[in-house]
Scaffold this active site. Structure first.
Site, PDB file in Angstrom:
ATOM      1  N   ASP A 199      -5.079   6.702 -25.735  1.00  0.00           N
ATOM      2  CA  ASP A 199      -6.293   6.032 -26.183  1.00  0.00           C
ATOM      3  C   ASP A 199      -6.511   4.784 -25.345  1.00  0.00           C
ATOM      4  O   ASP A 199      -5.598   4.313 -24.650  1.00  0.00           O
ATOM      5  CB  ASP A 199      -6.160   5.615 -27.658  1.00  0.00           C
ATOM      6  CG  ASP A 199      -6.227   6.814 -28.595  1.00  0.00           C
ATOM      7  OD1 ASP A 199      -7.052   7.700 -28.347  1.00  0.00           O
ATOM      8  OD2 ASP A 199      -5.441   6.851 -29.553  1.00  0.00           O
ATOM      9  N   GLU A 221      34.968  20.542 -25.669  1.00  0.00           N
ATOM     10  CA  GLU A 221      34.832  20.130 -27.068  1.00  0.00           C
ATOM     11  C   GLU A 221      33.989  18.868 -27.222  1.00  0.00           C
ATOM     12  O   GLU A 221      33.345  18.649 -28.243  1.00  0.00           O
ATOM     13  CB  GLU A 221      36.221  19.905 -27.690  1.00  0.00           C
ATOM     14  CG  GLU A 221      37.066  21.156 -27.839  1.00  0.00           C
ATOM     15  CD  GLU A 221      37.904  21.429 -26.605  1.00  0.00           C
ATOM     16  OE1 GLU A 221      37.629  20.806 -25.554  1.00  0.00           O
ATOM     17  OE2 GLU A 221      38.829  22.263 -26.686  1.00  0.00           O
ATOM     18  N   ASP A 269      -5.571  13.322 -36.044  1.00  0.00           N
ATOM     19  CA  ASP A 269      -4.784  13.388 -34.815  1.00  0.00           C
ATOM     20  C   ASP A 269      -3.478  14.144 -35.020  1.00  0.00           C
ATOM     21  O   ASP A 269      -2.804  14.502 -34.052  1.00  0.00           O
ATOM     22  CB  ASP A 269      -4.431  11.972 -34.318  1.00  0.00           C
ATOM     23  CG  ASP A 269      -5.621  11.259 -33.698  1.00  0.00           C
ATOM     24  OD1 ASP A 269      -6.502  11.962 -33.169  1.00  0.00           O
ATOM     25  OD2 ASP A 269      -5.665  10.023 -33.748  1.00  0.00           O
TER      26      ASP A 269
END
Length: 899
Positions: free
Chosen positions: A323, A281, A622
């Protein structure tokens, strides 16, 4: 065809005029085209999504557990399980809705009001009421509400929401571009962009989902996010638990019916209790809490994770596509050196001018004129970081950099074009007009026919000069410097300034180069090193020069001395199979001069090879790549709202090192998920053993554990330590092992062996030893009656209590044992998890309440134990923990011997 004729044709096609539409016609078209708004293609589906949360495999098991609890009469516990189901479903649904807000973020770019001509008069209307054929009025500061073809005037438009470029571009009704991409057409402006200067009128030709912004919204929506590795694995765990639980329950019925001669009804009741005990549970709440804790911790480290499951996905990431500018570097350009035909001038040296001094004033004048940055005394420089650096170079060389002086001489401007990689201005210099141009050297050189020679006079730009310039560019770039080239061309007297780029940017005189440094962030090198030891590949995708990108990658340790660099043009020529082969065969690869659209191809190729990909991005275009990647990482400082909404993680500091911190957190969380899965599974054996002993005893051995005691153990004492394990510190060597494969399950065979056949068997042996000890000490022998009213009944209740407490004592040892997979517990600190200590304290308190509180004695069938029996339980945790510590020691020795 001239611009006026093209505009008249468009107005005719749109059945409009320069006076605009009538109010009646506008209402008719609004009914025809619909409101000017971005909308979801699939419509609202929240009831279906919410219902799906209630039918998740683990949710189904919890429903089954609740039903079984009702069968055995434990209505209060059944209600608690149902409450867990509801809370989990609501929480998961909220997270899913939040993760799908990328399209809503795009809608935020639509302004609320727009100026149009209606009935021949200027009027402000709700932007949603714009229709094709409307004549829109655009002024400085307006956010453009639809795709518009300019009819009169000129403006500067901030196109960053569509192109990612922060420099405004000129849009003019007097310029007609043909055979160019739509976004490059100078007579068009687009929904979601901003007017930063000027005034114009134009005709609306696209609204809502038909705009360029709507096209991106539709593309982002079509890129479907797949379940995270953890989400898939939790489903597998759920079905495994279901299969084992149901199999054991079904097997128990014939054993109890024919072996022990229980009635069918009693057999079903016992099977129901057994199944209820097997259902974990607490598994979903523990997983949810573990991920939520990690999200809060990452937020304090500069990484905002928007989907809980993304934390675990980070832990399995094996490729990071990043980048360069602002992520690996500080995005703080400073000029280092300039080059002219007379040589290199070091801007950081104190030596003053050099032999290049006669050419430097010309270079400085171009750098100052062809620029939009501002240097205000006493204030921080404003503008694009590259332009600020160019302006600083101009000031260092003695040029006038006052913005008012510069703008007073400017007659025309061609803003930076990201595809042409050029910017030009036409400025007055004395009594003549001069074209000043700057841009990427490889883009500017083809437009030049002469070179400003050492004597200050133009000389033909021959092959030798071209090679000299290229060699100098490469020399700068090899040292990690970003390079811009500058050129000029005096215009003949008495002519009107050309308003077409092609008429201005030709037959230029090449003047020189400016080299700038954007230094790497100091913490990136260490972060990259941690990626390498962790088996994570880093790929640089940048719009910069290949050599500059390679130099930065080399400086921070991403690549060796000879990385493979692929330009945007080269990538465009590659087929999908060729790109896949390139990515798999080249360990050190850099994508330079790449456009944001190429990120989607790279993400698809990597994921097609089975990699778990993290992808950085900041522009609107992007967004599809960020959604396609397993982890889309948006920049918090420089990124657009669309990129941030399309991503699963936002870096508030734009720092690559924060990604690595998040990866480590993801690995730790996955380890902790496995810890409490082993912890929960380890109790299946001691929970089943009493029933098997009872069934195999053929009626000679009374049931060692009642069903209600089993449920009390499951619901009452198991959850707190499991929750505490989700906060456990990382095991040593976490970032020195390779990422787990995408296909690897959260549960593996060795984990089950350890849980069921090692830890579980030990706890079972200890609890049953305690049970038989207490029962035998009271004079019990096999087959002796222990029911109510018999002399042994009280001793039987004490014996089942001993079984119950023996399970709890063994569980405490298990909680410490599972904290490490191979390392010694001393390596992480025996007492380092204070939450576990509090959880165990809570568990012991609850056990005391179950055993000594009269209401629970009556409900659960427990009885108080004498002190001597309680002392027998003290060694249990140490036996379990010590045995597993010895097992881990042998595993480490065997690994070291064979490794």
């Amino acid at each position: 065809m001239n611009p006026e004729e093209a505009a008249d044709l468009l107005l005719r096609d749109l059945s409009s005029s320069s006076a605009g539409l009538s109010s009646i016609e506008a209402q008719r078209r609004l009914s025809q085209y619909g409101p000017n708004a971005l909308r979801r293609r699939r419509g609202v589906r929240w009831p279906v999504e919410l219902a799906r949360q209630f039918t998740h495999p683990l949710a189904l098991l919890l429903w089954l557990a609740a039903a079984l609890l009702v069968i055995v009469g434990s209505l209060v516990v059944a209600a608690a399980v149902v409450l867990i189901i509801v809370l989990n479903a609501a929480f998961a649904f909220i997270q899913e809705v939040h993760a799908e807000r990328a399209v809503e973020a795009l809608a935020e770019y639509i302004p609320q009001r727009a100026k149009v001509l209606r009935d021949g008069e200027p009027r402000e209307v709700d932007a949603a009421e714009l229709v094709p054929g409307d004549i829109a009025i655009i002024e400085e500061g307006d956010r453009i509400a639809a795709d518009i073809r300019l009819l009169a005037g000129a403006i500067e438009a901030d196109m960053s929401t569509l192109t990612g470029e922060s420099v405004p571009t000129l849009r003019s009704a007097s310029i007609l571009d043909v055979d160019v991409p739509v976004l490059r057409a100078h007579d068009l402006v687009f929904s979601g962009t901003n007017c930063t200067g000027g005034e114009a009128r134009g005709v609306v030709f696209a609204t809502g989902m038909s705009t360029e912004l709507g096209r991106i919204a539709a593309l982002s929506e079509r890129v479907k996010q797949e379940p995270s590795p953890l989400e898939r694995q939790v489903r597998r765990v759920a079905w495994l638990i279901a299969a084992v639980s149901v199999a054991l329950a079904l097997a128990f019925i014939p054993v109890a019916t024919f072996g022990v001669h229980l009635s069918l009804i009693n057999s079903l009741v016992f099977a129901a209790g057994l199944l209820a005990g097997m259902v974990p549970e607490g598994l979903l709440p523990v997983i949810t809490l573990a991920l939520a804790v990690a999200v809060r911790a990452l937020a304090s480290r500069g990484a905002l994770v928007k989907r809980l499951s993304a934390v675990e996905t980070l832990g399995s990431t094996d490729v990071i596509c990043t980048d360069k500018t602002g992520t690996l570097t500080e995005n703080r350009m400073r000029p280092i050196a300039v080059w002219t035909a007379s040589g290199v001038h070091d801007l950081e040296a104190d030596s003053g001018t050099t032999a290049a001094g006669e050419l430097l004033p010309t270079l400085a004048r171009i750098a100052s004129a062809c620029n939009n940055a501002r240097l205000t005394p006493g204030e921080e420089p404003s503008g694009d970081p590259t332009e600020v650096a160019v302006l600083l170079a101009a000031r260092a060389l003695g040029a006038e950099t006052d913005a008012a002086h510069r703008e007073g001489k400017r007659r025309w401007q061609f803003h930076f074009d990201p595809e042409l990689k050029l910017m030009s201005t036409i400025d007055r210099d004395g009594d003549r007009l001069v074209v000043h141009t700057k841009g990427a050297p490889e883009a500017l050189l083809p437009h030049c026919t002469t070179l400003l020679g050492p004597q200050g006079r133009p000389v033909p730009l021959d092959a030798a000069h071209h090679d000299l310039i290229t060699a100098q560019v490469n020399a700068f770039a090899t040292n990690g410097l970003r390079v811009l080239a500058l050129a000029e061309r005096p215009l003949p007297a008495g002519i009107r300034p050309p308003h077409r780029r092609a008429d201005a940017e030709h037959e230029l005189c090449f003047v020189g180069l400016i080299a700038m440094l954007d230094p790497p962030r100091p913490e990136v090198a260490e972060a990259v090193a941690r990626c390498r030891t962790a088996g994570i590949r880093v790929i640089v995708i940048t719009g910069d020069h290949p050599l500059t990108a390679a130099a930065i990658a080399r400086r921070v340790g991403i690549s060796g001395d000879s990385p493979t660099t692929v330009s945007g043009e080269q990538l465009d020529r590659l087929t999908e199979p060729e790109l896949a082969r390139l990515l798999s065969s080249e360990p050190d690869i850099i994508f330079a001069r790449a456009s944001p659209e190429t990120k989607l191809r790279i993400a698809d190729a990597l994921r097609g090879q089975g990699h778990v990909v993290a992808m950085t991005g900041d522009g609107v275009n992007d967004a599809p790549a960020l959604r396609r990647a397993d982890i889309g990482v948006a920049m918090g400082r420089t990124g657009t709202d669309v990129a941030r909404e399309a991503s699963t993680m936002v870096l508030t500091d734009d720092n690559f090192a924060s990604i690595v911190v998040a990866v480590r957190a993801g690995r730790r969380i996955y380890d902790n998920v496995r810890k409490f899965i082993i912890y929960i599974f380890a109790h299946a054996t001691p929970e089943v053993t009493p029933f098997l002993v009872f069934a195999l005893g053929g009626g000679l051995v009374p049931l060692p554990l009642t069903i209600l005691q089993l449920l009390a153990f499951d619901v009452g004492s198991e959850t707190a330590p499991a929750l505490a394990l989700s906060r456990d510190p990382a095991e040593p060597g976490l970032m020195h092992r390779p990422p787990r494969p995408r296909s690897e399950g959260v549960i593996r065979g060795p984990m089950l062996v350890r849980a069921w056949l090692f830890l579980g068997v030990m706890v079972s042996a200890l609890q049953m030893a305690g049970y038989f000890y207490v029962l035998s000490s009271a004079g019990w022998h096999p087959g002796a009656p222990v029911g109510e009213g018999t002399p042994l009944h009280h001793a039987y209740r004490q014996a089942t209590t001993m079984t119950f407490l023996g399970m709890i004592a063994g569980q405490i040892g298990t909680a410490f044992a599972v904290r490490t997979q191979r390392a010694s517990l001393r390596s992480v600190g025996v007492l380092s998890n204070r939450y576990l200590l509090w959880g165990i304290a809570a568990e012991l308190f609850l056990a005391a309440v179950f055993v000594y509180a009269p209401p629970f004695q009556s409900l659960l069938g427990t009885a108080a134990l004498p002190v001597g029996d309680l002392l027998l339980l003290v060694p249990y945790p140490f036996v379990v923990w010590g045995a597993d510590e010895a097992r881990r020691y042998l595993v480490r020795r065997r690994t070291a011997r064979h490794g």
